[in-house]
Design a protein around this motif. Sequence first.
Motif, PDB file in Angstrom:
ATOM      1  N   GLN A 194       0.832  -1.201   0.000  1.00  0.00           N
ATOM      2  CA  GLN A 194       0.000   0.000   0.000  1.00  0.00           C
ATOM      3  C   GLN A 194       0.870   1.255   0.000  1.00  0.00           C
ATOM      4  OE1 GLN A 194      -3.062  -0.002   2.973  1.00  0.00           O
ATOM      5  NE2 GLN A 194      -3.436   2.186   2.811  1.00  0.00           N
ATOM      6  N   ASP A 195       1.914   1.273   0.830  1.00  0.00           N
ATOM      7  CA  ASP A 195       2.819   2.426   0.867  1.00  0.00           C
ATOM      8  C   ASP A 195       3.497   2.635  -0.486  1.00  0.00           C
ATOM      9  OD1 ASP A 195       2.188   2.851   3.509  1.00  0.00           O
ATOM     10  OD2 ASP A 195       3.965   1.825   4.289  1.00  0.00           O
ATOM     11  N   SER A 196       3.885   1.537  -1.126  1.00  0.00           N
ATOM     12  CA  SER A 196       4.593   1.653  -2.398  1.00  0.00           C
ATOM     13  C   SER A 196       3.674   2.136  -3.509  1.00  0.00           C
ATOM     14  CB  SER A 196       5.216   0.303  -2.779  1.00  0.00           C
ATOM     15  OG  SER A 196       6.290  -0.012  -1.906  1.00  0.00           O
ATOM     16  N   LEU A 197       2.442   1.620  -3.558  1.00  0.00           N
ATOM     17  CA  LEU A 197       1.501   2.087  -4.571  1.00  0.00           C
ATOM     18  C   LEU A 197       1.136   3.544  -4.341  1.00  0.00           C
ATOM     19  CD1 LEU A 197      -0.853  -1.026  -4.882  1.00  0.00           C
ATOM     20  CD2 LEU A 197       0.877  -0.254  -6.512  1.00  0.00           C
ATOM     21  N   ARG A 198       1.032   3.927  -3.073  1.00  0.00           N
ATOM     22  CA  ARG A 198       0.759   5.335  -2.770  1.00  0.00           C
ATOM     23  C   ARG A 198       1.934   6.215  -3.214  1.00  0.00           C
ATOM     24  NH1 ARG A 198       0.282   4.932   2.409  1.00  0.00           N
ATOM     25  NH2 ARG A 198      -1.957   4.467   2.448  1.00  0.00           N
ATOM     26  N   ALA A 199       3.165   5.712  -3.011  1.00  0.00           N
ATOM     27  CA  ALA A 199       4.346   6.472  -3.429  1.00  0.00           C
ATOM     28  C   ALA A 199       4.452   6.550  -4.948  1.00  0.00           C
ATOM     29  CB  ALA A 199       5.604   5.823  -2.854  1.00  0.00           C
ATOM     30  N   MET A 200       4.072   5.481  -5.638  1.00  0.00           N
ATOM     31  CA  MET A 200       4.160   5.463  -7.101  1.00  0.00           C
ATOM     32  C   MET A 200       3.207   6.448  -7.745  1.00  0.00           C
ATOM     33  SD  MET A 200       4.468   1.364  -7.784  1.00  0.00           S
ATOM     34  CE  MET A 200       4.268   1.508  -9.568  1.00  0.00           C
TER      35      MET A 200
ATOM     36  N   ASP B 296      -6.866   6.806  -2.497  1.00  0.00           N
ATOM     37  CA  ASP B 296      -6.212   6.120  -1.389  1.00  0.00           C
ATOM     38  C   ASP B 296      -7.203   5.262  -0.616  1.00  0.00           C
ATOM     39  OD1 ASP B 296      -4.022   5.486   0.238  1.00  0.00           O
ATOM     40  OD2 ASP B 296      -4.557   7.051   1.673  1.00  0.00           O
ATOM     41  N   THR B 297      -8.424   5.742  -0.481  1.00  0.00           N
ATOM     42  CA  THR B 297      -9.469   4.974   0.218  1.00  0.00           C
ATOM     43  C   THR B 297      -9.771   3.672  -0.519  1.00  0.00           C
ATOM     44  OG1 THR B 297     -10.464   7.008   1.068  1.00  0.00           O
ATOM     45  CG2 THR B 297     -11.832   5.025   1.070  1.00  0.00           C
ATOM     46  N   GLU B 298      -9.884   3.743  -1.847  1.00  0.00           N
ATOM     47  CA  GLU B 298     -10.142   2.549  -2.652  1.00  0.00           C
ATOM     48  C   GLU B 298      -9.017   1.531  -2.473  1.00  0.00           C
ATOM     49  OE1 GLU B 298     -12.672   1.697  -4.726  1.00  0.00           O
ATOM     50  OE2 GLU B 298     -13.859   3.487  -4.280  1.00  0.00           O
ATOM     51  N   LEU B 299      -7.778   1.998  -2.471  1.00  0.00           N
ATOM     52  CA  LEU B 299      -6.637   1.092  -2.303  1.00  0.00           C
ATOM     53  C   LEU B 299      -6.665   0.427  -0.936  1.00  0.00           C
ATOM     54  CD1 LEU B 299      -3.911  -0.029  -3.322  1.00  0.00           C
ATOM     55  CD2 LEU B 299      -2.827   2.024  -2.372  1.00  0.00           C
ATOM     56  N   ARG B 300      -6.971   1.185   0.107  1.00  0.00           N
ATOM     57  CA  ARG B 300      -7.037   0.610   1.457  1.00  0.00           C
ATOM     58  C   ARG B 300      -8.123  -0.443   1.558  1.00  0.00           C
ATOM     59  NH1 ARG B 300      -6.592   5.767   3.548  1.00  0.00           N
ATOM     60  NH2 ARG B 300      -8.790   5.743   4.099  1.00  0.00           N
ATOM     61  N   GLN B 301      -9.232  -0.218   0.894  1.00  0.00           N
ATOM     62  CA  GLN B 301     -10.332  -1.180   0.955  1.00  0.00           C
ATOM     63  C   GLN B 301      -9.950  -2.515   0.332  1.00  0.00           C
ATOM     64  OE1 GLN B 301     -13.624   0.827  -0.891  1.00  0.00           O
ATOM     65  NE2 GLN B 301     -14.163   1.987   0.957  1.00  0.00           N
ATOM     66  N   VAL B 302      -9.133  -2.470  -0.714  1.00  0.00           N
ATOM     67  CA  VAL B 302      -8.696  -3.711  -1.362  1.00  0.00           C
ATOM     68  C   VAL B 302      -7.732  -4.481  -0.468  1.00  0.00           C
ATOM     69  CG1 VAL B 302      -7.387  -4.650  -3.322  1.00  0.00           C
ATOM     70  CG2 VAL B 302      -9.060  -2.835  -3.687  1.00  0.00           C
ATOM     71  N   LEU B 303      -6.852  -3.762   0.234  1.00  0.00           N
ATOM     72  CA  LEU B 303      -5.770  -4.414   0.963  1.00  0.00           C
ATOM     73  C   LEU B 303      -6.036  -4.584   2.451  1.00  0.00           C
ATOM     74  CD1 LEU B 303      -2.717  -2.637  -0.733  1.00  0.00           C
ATOM     75  CD2 LEU B 303      -3.589  -4.931  -1.174  1.00  0.00           C
ATOM     76  N   GLU B 304      -7.164  -4.130   2.955  1.00  0.00           N
ATOM     77  CA  GLU B 304      -7.414  -4.240   4.394  1.00  0.00           C
ATOM     78  C   GLU B 304      -7.739  -5.685   4.784  1.00  0.00           C
ATOM     79  OE1 GLU B 304     -12.181  -3.050   4.384  1.00  0.00           O
ATOM     80  OE2 GLU B 304     -10.698  -1.764   5.350  1.00  0.00           O
TER      81      GLU B 304
END
Length: 279
Positions: free
Chosen positions: A68-74, A82-90
């Motif tokens: 998650q940190d890396s995709l956010r950095a990319m 960011d909310t959508e990404l967290r929902q996938v990885l939570e």
Amino acid sequence: MSLAARMRGIRSAAERRFPVLSELTGRLVGGNLLDAATRLAAQAFLAAVPLLFALAAFAPLGVRDQLQDSLRAMFGLTGQGDTELRQVLEGSTAESLRETTGILGALVALVSATSFSRAMARVCERAWGLPKAGTRIAAWRWTVWLLALCLVVLFQAPLRDGFGAGAWLGMPLYFLVGVGVWLWTQHLLLAKRVAWLPLLPGSLLAAGATTALALTARLYMPGAVNRALEEYGSLGLVLTMLSWLIGVCAALTFAVTIGAVLAQEPPLDRYLGTRRRDG
């Protein structure tokens, strides 16, 4: 003498003096590089989605947090993206994905994702004018390259941050790592049919292109992703990510092809050991 005839004469003189220009122009115009880049981007997207869900389902919490940190950095994700990404990885999503996907499904996703590796291998082979490598020789290379690429993506956040030192160190490190990644990528996917040194021009160009795109992505992608999600929902996100992948894959396709031409034409062929022998 007409202007057209004068221009043809200037071009002919330039091609005689710099034969690399003729070869480079012919490859860029007649090589269907944009078509190849579009196919590569499509395969990258089709590989990324199932792999992302497989990692979300089976990876430990620490790995999911790092991803998650890396995709956010990319992509510089903020707000709804960011909310959508967290929902996938939570965690709760990961448990439901694990139940519905299963280990067999994750293995199928990995195998199907090697289509991206095959497409990348074909880009490298076309750049160097080589036939397809036999499946028995190349199959394990596709899987190894894909897994290595996942590791590279996983460690994007600390790399871009210079392992705590900041972007002033992170971006030069990102470029140097990129040179190594694309040097190894070509050597692996070409099944060692080209020596290391001739692959260096393409690797430098690919690393330069991806570094420039990495800087651009942090400026462009956050707003684009959030606007797409707000206006079109998940479909907008898909279109935005696919457009970005087409840009990245086009840059890589052109970089590898231009690098191969430069390595095989004067004056670099003399230093890289690729000079063609006449007769």
